[in-house]
Design a protein around this motif. Structure first.
Motif, PDB file in Angstrom:
ATOM      1  N   ALA A 150       0.992   4.726   3.449  1.00 37.03           N
ATOM      2  CA  ALA A 150       2.049   4.851   2.435  1.00 37.03           C
ATOM      3  C   ALA A 150       1.903   6.170   1.663  1.00 37.03           C
ATOM      4  N   ALA A 151       0.664   6.529   1.332  1.00 40.49           N
ATOM      5  CA  ALA A 151       0.427   7.747   0.543  1.00 40.49           C
ATOM      6  C   ALA A 151       0.817   8.992   1.343  1.00 40.49           C
ATOM      7  N   LEU A 152       0.533   8.957   2.638  1.00 40.66           N
ATOM      8  CA  LEU A 152       0.871  10.082   3.508  1.00 40.66           C
ATOM      9  C   LEU A 152       2.383  10.287   3.545  1.00 40.66           C
ATOM     10  N   LEU A 153       3.088   9.170   3.654  1.00 39.16           N
ATOM     11  CA  LEU A 153       4.545   9.223   3.715  1.00 39.16           C
ATOM     12  C   LEU A 153       5.105   9.870   2.444  1.00 39.16           C
ATOM     13  N   GLU A 154       4.569   9.446   1.294  1.00 37.97           N
ATOM     14  CA  GLU A 154       5.020  10.023   0.020  1.00 37.97           C
ATOM     15  C   GLU A 154       4.746  11.515  -0.023  1.00 37.97           C
ATOM     16  N   LEU A 155       3.593  11.890   0.499  1.00 34.88           N
ATOM     17  CA  LEU A 155       3.188  13.304   0.505  1.00 34.88           C
ATOM     18  C   LEU A 155       4.196  14.131   1.294  1.00 34.88           C
ATOM     19  N   VAL A 156       4.561  13.608   2.465  1.00 34.87           N
ATOM     20  CA  VAL A 156       5.500  14.335   3.324  1.00 34.87           C
ATOM     21  C   VAL A 156       6.879  14.379   2.664  1.00 34.87           C
ATOM     22  N   LYS A 157       7.290  13.232   2.080  1.00 37.78           N
ATOM     23  CA  LYS A 157       8.607  13.181   1.416  1.00 37.78           C
ATOM     24  C   LYS A 157       8.705  14.209   0.305  1.00 37.78           C
ATOM     25  N   ASN A 158       7.604  14.408  -0.411  1.00 42.24           N
ATOM     26  CA  ASN A 158       7.612  15.310  -1.562  1.00 42.24           C
ATOM     27  C   ASN A 158       7.251  16.740  -1.209  1.00 42.24           C
ATOM     28  N   SER A 159       7.110  17.014   0.078  1.00 41.91           N
ATOM     29  CA  SER A 159       6.651  18.362   0.436  1.00 41.91           C
ATOM     30  C   SER A 159       7.826  19.321   0.605  1.00 41.91           C
ATOM     31  N   MET A 184      -3.664   5.136  12.060  1.00 44.13           N
ATOM     32  CA  MET A 184      -2.283   5.651  12.031  1.00 44.13           C
ATOM     33  C   MET A 184      -1.269   4.583  11.645  1.00 44.13           C
ATOM     34  N   SER A 185      -1.729   3.359  11.393  1.00 44.85           N
ATOM     35  CA  SER A 185      -0.759   2.286  11.143  1.00 44.85           C
ATOM     36  C   SER A 185       0.006   2.544   9.841  1.00 44.85           C
ATOM     37  N   SER A 186       1.267   2.121   9.821  1.00 40.42           N
ATOM     38  CA  SER A 186       2.143   2.370   8.662  1.00 40.42           C
ATOM     39  C   SER A 186       1.555   1.781   7.387  1.00 40.42           C
ATOM     40  N   LYS A 187       0.973   0.577   7.531  1.00 44.08           N
ATOM     41  CA  LYS A 187       0.458  -0.080   6.316  1.00 44.08           C
ATOM     42  C   LYS A 187      -0.679   0.710   5.649  1.00 44.08           C
ATOM     43  N   ARG A 188      -1.324   1.578   6.406  1.00 50.90           N
ATOM     44  CA  ARG A 188      -2.419   2.357   5.824  1.00 50.90           C
ATOM     45  C   ARG A 188      -1.959   3.751   5.389  1.00 50.90           C
TER      46      ARG A 188
END
Ligand code: 5GP
Length: 201
Positions: free
Chosen positions: A192-201, A186-190
């Motif tokens: 980044a792709a998840l964050l982008e996915l959520v941002k673009n959802s 769950m660490s932020s450094k691992r």
């Protein structure tokens, strides 16, 4: 699907890493075990392809020459090494791969996979470690003394690991190792792709 994480577990002999791993695989189904190759003789109950890939010295040296091992070491007169292809395939399939290897191998894995997680398992004390080695009933006084000496040497590497877990209470040690793995995932450094996915959802 994201790539899995290489997870190295090192511990001196008698610290219970095999038992911890046995329990860990029951509670975390995204984990797979990297079966190493070795030139040592199988112990009772060990199966080729499950405990280790048992190889002759010349077979092992051919694996090295053919660049088939990620890392290898000579330990107590025998070769031990991590097969490269299997580890790569499991990581690409999104599995978290457990490598149960000694401390120098752990340092080499860190150089190859900077994203790996290094976990060192400590005994609660040297008195307890000695008691456990004695309890096995299979070791001579000389072997016990040499394992204790080896354990002290391995402990010198412990602070180069990311996490130290004491195996005093087995259930707690298993939970602790799993907590480390789940937190790392769950660490932020691992993620980044998840964050982008959520941002673009
Ligand atoms: P054993 O003979 O007791 O199974 O293993 C001896 C030591 O070799 C243990 O510390 C074990 O973790 C380590 N070992 C097993 N496989 C590998 C490997 O592929 N690479 C390295 N570097 N060490 C290994």
């Amino acid at each position: 699907m994201s790539r899995g994480i290489p997870i190295v577990i090192s511990a001196p002999s008698g610290c219970g890493k095999d038992t911890i791993l046995e329990q860990l695989f029951k509670i975390n189904d995204n984990l797979v075990y990297s079966v190493s190759a070795t030139t040592r003789q199988p112990r009772e109950g060990e199966k080729d392809g499950a405990s280790y890939f048992f190889r002759t010295r010349s077979e092992f040296e051919k694996m090295i020459a053919d660049n088939e091992v990620l890392e290898y070491t000579e330990y107590c007169g025998n070769y031990y090494g991590t097969p490269k292809k299997a580890v790569e395939e499991m990581l690409s399939a999104g599995k978290d791969v457990i490598l149960k290897i000694e401390v120098e191998g752990a340092m080499n894995i860190k150089k190859i996979f900077s994203e790996c997680v290094l976990i060192f398992v400590l005994p609660p004390s040297f008195t307890e470690l000695e008691r456990r080695l004695r309890k096995r009933g299979t070791e001579t006084e000389e072997t016990i003394a040499s394992r204790i000496k080896q354990a002290r040497a391995e402990l010198e590497f412990a602070d180069k690991f990311d996490y130290m877990i004491v195996n005093g209470d087995l259930d707690k040690a298993v939970r602790d190792v799993n907590t480390v793995i789940l937190s790392e995932k769950m660490s932020s450094k691992r993620n980044a792709a998840l964050l982008e996915l959520v941002k673009n959802s």
